[in-house]
Motif scaffolding. Structure first.
Motif, short mmCIF file in Angstrom:
data_model
loop_
_atom_site.label_atom_id
_atom_site.label_comp_id
_atom_site.label_asym_id
_atom_site.label_seq_id
_atom_site.Cartn_x
_atom_site.Cartn_y
_atom_site.Cartn_z
N ALA A 203 0.84 -1.20 0.00
CA ALA A 203 0.00 0.00 0.00
C ALA A 203 0.87 1.25 0.00
O ALA A 203 0.57 2.22 -0.67
CB ALA A 203 -0.93 0.01 1.21
N ALA A 204 1.99 1.21 0.75
CA ALA A 204 2.89 2.36 0.79
C ALA A 204 3.44 2.62 -0.60
O ALA A 204 3.45 3.76 -1.08
CB ALA A 204 4.02 2.11 1.78
N GLU A 205 3.90 1.57 -1.26
CA GLU A 205 4.44 1.71 -2.62
C GLU A 205 3.38 2.32 -3.54
O GLU A 205 3.69 3.15 -4.39
CB GLU A 205 4.87 0.32 -3.12
CG GLU A 205 5.55 0.29 -4.46
CD GLU A 205 7.00 0.74 -4.44
OE1 GLU A 205 7.62 0.69 -3.36
OE2 GLU A 205 7.49 1.16 -5.51
N LEU A 206 2.12 1.93 -3.33
CA LEU A 206 1.05 2.38 -4.22
C LEU A 206 0.41 3.70 -3.79
O LEU A 206 -0.61 4.10 -4.35
CB LEU A 206 0.00 1.28 -4.38
CG LEU A 206 0.53 0.11 -5.23
CD1 LEU A 206 -0.40 -1.06 -5.19
CD2 LEU A 206 0.80 0.54 -6.66
N VAL A 207 0.95 4.35 -2.78
CA VAL A 207 0.62 5.77 -2.63
C VAL A 207 1.86 6.61 -2.94
O VAL A 207 1.93 7.77 -2.57
CB VAL A 207 0.04 6.15 -1.25
CG1 VAL A 207 -1.29 5.50 -1.03
CG2 VAL A 207 1.00 5.80 -0.14
N GLY A 208 2.82 5.99 -3.63
CA GLY A 208 3.94 6.78 -4.15
C GLY A 208 5.16 6.82 -3.27
O GLY A 208 6.05 7.63 -3.49
#
Lengths: 271, 423
Positions: free
Chosen positions: B276-281
């Motif tokens: 999720a962290a990766e996918l909020v940038g």
């Protein structure tokens, strides 16, 4: 144009392309998850991707956001090739997504969840934070204010210091959308936003989607299961089954398409 | 006055200042003899290592067993610098400091260069950074030291002797910590790609490698003064209470300020949900490396403090069994709580050394590694979140911003409240 229904209005067709997926194919070992998937989306559109369970819809989202690297095919966002880029760079280019099963930072506060999405735009570095420079204080204050604005828009302002995991389900969904929007996207991918919602909540969600699209000038691509949502808000729809596109068109056309009915209800339903 | 006392920063500085003065006074009047000083200094060193490990494991979610390796590197490197210095040899000082600077510059260049390519293989990345670091230290040994070693020595010795000693000690601590940081960065590039459990195994391997190399410093490595498994003697005993106190405070402050920043939140997000962290940038790989390097720098710094307190280093001090102390401390104190780590860190050393030697009956020494694990086991059963859970004292707690004050009437709320309906 490839990857689009033919009968859309010329006004829409004249807009620039934002996302262009061509011949996207992905295998998990020998299992074919997605095969020759093509979709072209123009700025400001609201497009749906539907299909029965296991059709490969979420895989398409995972391929766009770089979670998996496709076996073949190309994904272009505003002309730039996304295949091979790490996820965080794709997000920073202006694509945001939500998850089918909510993935919040459950032990952190509601406000932290939104602040984290701001991190790439924080505008201060390690030295600033360690020495508490003026830039740190100013930027941090500005970030918190922007995030609080977001929470206000989504009706979460009075819960900003609650732990995210303690929110009721409907608010967690909303927080996830707020967090996605805090990354400042131009294209928003929603993965089954209505999962687990009752019809009343779905109506509220539809209002919310319309509202954020106008307010943030978004293009929205959504995967959904619930016909009530898809048929009401999507401008056009792509239908997948077993990893392939089986139909494409406006909601009312897709609804009557025998192939789609077969995929959803089985062969007997047509006879 | 009352308002001032309510200011957490003020009360913390006041409290810390009182502790500093109290301990200094007790040392001056001789209540705290060398033995008790040793326990306090050791406690501070172990707590610094543990804070670093808590940053890596408790806050970033990466399970590391390698912190004692970096502790050892910091200890031996800084000890070597001062050992040679008091024997009129500035070479270690010059090589470690200038080599580190050159290595950092080259590694920065390499990573800026590699950033222009996508999908560089991890091993290639590691190799390039490794070569850059080696080149830096090679240049320092081959060219910088012969060129300026003598002049550095005369320049520093021109200062009053007390001052030059303090400067050399400071540089030794910084050099040891930087070396630990550089090695952890190189090690982290390939190993942090693995998941957290595999990372734990790999870092355990690192501790063992370091221990084996230390056993053979005089045969495998070109450092005869470290005397391998016989132990390094003759390190100047320079660690004093002010040095311990201010190093410790620096570590606490750096860690706190880091955790209260945007980078700190990014570090936390990796622990919460990496994808999720990766996918909020969030660039999760960088956050993991960052936490690992900073944690290892803390360990290196602690090593320097410990080495100059003991004035003696032996490879068994960094062996397999003691390397679990920081892990025990942070689990006992609470993963993700600096307060818990600080309390348990000192307490654990007191338990291991002070209590044992002074208050407990003679035969207990044999029993302690039966009793302590049982205490740990009970702790895990009764309070699995650790002593403090994630509680922090006010000074270390991340501030909760007050709700926004609305100046203008709020934008019309277009969305009905869904929360009530959802239940």
């Amino acid at each position: 144009m490839k990857g689009r229904p033919e009968n859309l209005s010329p006004e829409v067709e004249a807009r620039p392309v934002i996302l262009e997926i061509e011949g996207l194919t992905h295998y998990f070992d020998s299992l074919r998850a997605v095969h020759d998937f093509s979709v072209t989306i123009k700025e400001g559109e609201l497009v749906g991707l539907i299909g029965p369970n296991g059709a490969g819809k979420t895989t398409v989202f995972n391929l766009i956001t770089g979670v998996y690297r496709p076996t073949a095919g190309s994904i272009r966002y505003e002309g730039a090739q996304l295949v091979g880029l790490p996820s965080h760079e794709i997000i920073q280019m202006g694509i945001a997504r939500t998850f089918q099963n909510i993935r919040l930072f459950a032990n952190l506060t509601v406000l932290d969840n939104v602040l984290i999405a701001y991190h790439p735009h924080a505008g201060y570095g390690l030295a600033d934070s360690i020495f508490r420079s003026r830039r740190y204080r100013e930027r941090e204050k500005a970030m918190i204010e922007r995030s609080q604005e977001f929470l206000e828009i989504f009706g979460l302002a009075d819960r900003q210091n609650d732990i995210a995991g303690s929110l009721p389900y409907g608010l967690q969904r909303r927080l996830e959308i707020a967090r996605a929007l805090a990354t400042q996207p131009r294209l928003l991918l929603l993965d089954e936003p209505a999962a687990g919602m009752n019809p009343q909540e779905i109506d509220q969600l539809m209002e919310l989607i319309h509202f954020i699209r106008d307010r943030f000038q978004l293009t929205i691509f959504l995967v959904e299961h619930r016909m009530r949502l898809v048929m009401n808000i999507c401008e056009w729809i792509t239908v997948m089954d077993f990893g392939e596109i089986i139909a494409r068109g406006k909601p009312e056309e897709v609804r009557g398409n025998p192939q789609v009915i077969e995929a959803y209800l089985g062969r007997q339903a047509i006879r | 006055m009352r308002q001032l006392l309510r200011n957490t920063n003020f009360t913390f500085i006041l409290g810390a200042g009182l502790v500093f003065i109290l301990v200094q006074a007790l040392i001056s009047v001789g209540v705290l003899n060398a033995y008790w000083q040793g326990i306090i200094f050791w406690g501070a060193a172990i707590t610094m290592v543990s804070l670093g490990l808590n940053l890596i494991y408790g806050f970033n979610g990466q399970f590391s067993l390698g912190q004692f390796g970096f502790y050892a590197i910091g200890a031996y490197a800084s000890a070597d610098i001062t050992y040679r210095w008091v024997r009129n040899d500035p070479s270690a000082l010059v090589v470690v400091i200038f080599g580190s600077v050159l290595a950092l510059v080259f590694m920065l260049g390499v990573s800026a260069f590699l950033r222009r390519f996508y999908g560089v293989a991890t091993l290639a990345k590691f190799l390039f950074h490794f070569l850059a670091a080696v080149l830096g230290f090679f240049l320092a040994v081959r060219f910088v030291n012969p060129a300026i070693g003598k002049s550095v020595y005369t320049a520093l010795n021109a200062l009053p002797s007390g001052l030059s000693q303090q400067i050399v000690f400071f540089l030794a601590l910084v050099g040891g910590a930087t070396l630990a940081g550089i090695i952890s960065y190189l090690f982290g590039i390939p190993v942090l790609e693995l998941g957290s459990d595999y990372f734990g195994i790999a870092t355990l391997g690192f501790t063992i490698i370091v221990k084996v190399l230390l056993d053979n410093t005089d045969t495998l490595l070109p450092f005869p003064e470290m005397k391998g498994a016989r132990g390094m003697v003759g390190i100047p005993k320079w660690t004093t209470w002010p040095w311990v106190f201010f190093t410790f405070m620096a570590v606490v402050l750096v860690m706190r300020n880091l955790l209260h920043s945007s980078t700190g939140r990014a570090i936390l997000s990796v622990r919460e949900d990496e994808r999720a962290a990766e996918l909020v940038g969030i660039d999760t790989a960088s956050q993991k490396i960052l936490a690992f390097v900073i944690g290892s720098v803390f360990a290196g710094l602690a090593g320097g403090i410990r080495a100059h307190d003991m004035a003696f280093l032996h490879p068994t001090m960094f062996g397999f069994l003691p390397s679990f102390n920081p892990l025990i401390i942070i689990v006992f104190g609470g993963l993700g709580s600096m307060t818990g780590t600080i309390i348990t860190g000192f307490f654990w050393i007191f338990l291991l050394e002070g209590l044992l030697r002074l208050y407990l009956p003679e035969g207990f020494e044999t029993w302690r590694f039966v009793v302590y694990p049982l205490v740990l086991l009970l702790m895990m059963l009764l309070r699995p979140q650790g002593l403090m859970g994630r509680y922090e004292i006010a000074f270390l707690r991340r501030p909760l911003p007050p709700p926004r004050v609305k100046e203008s009437p709020p934008a019309p709320k277009p969305i009905p409240e869904a929360g009530e309906v959802a239940v």
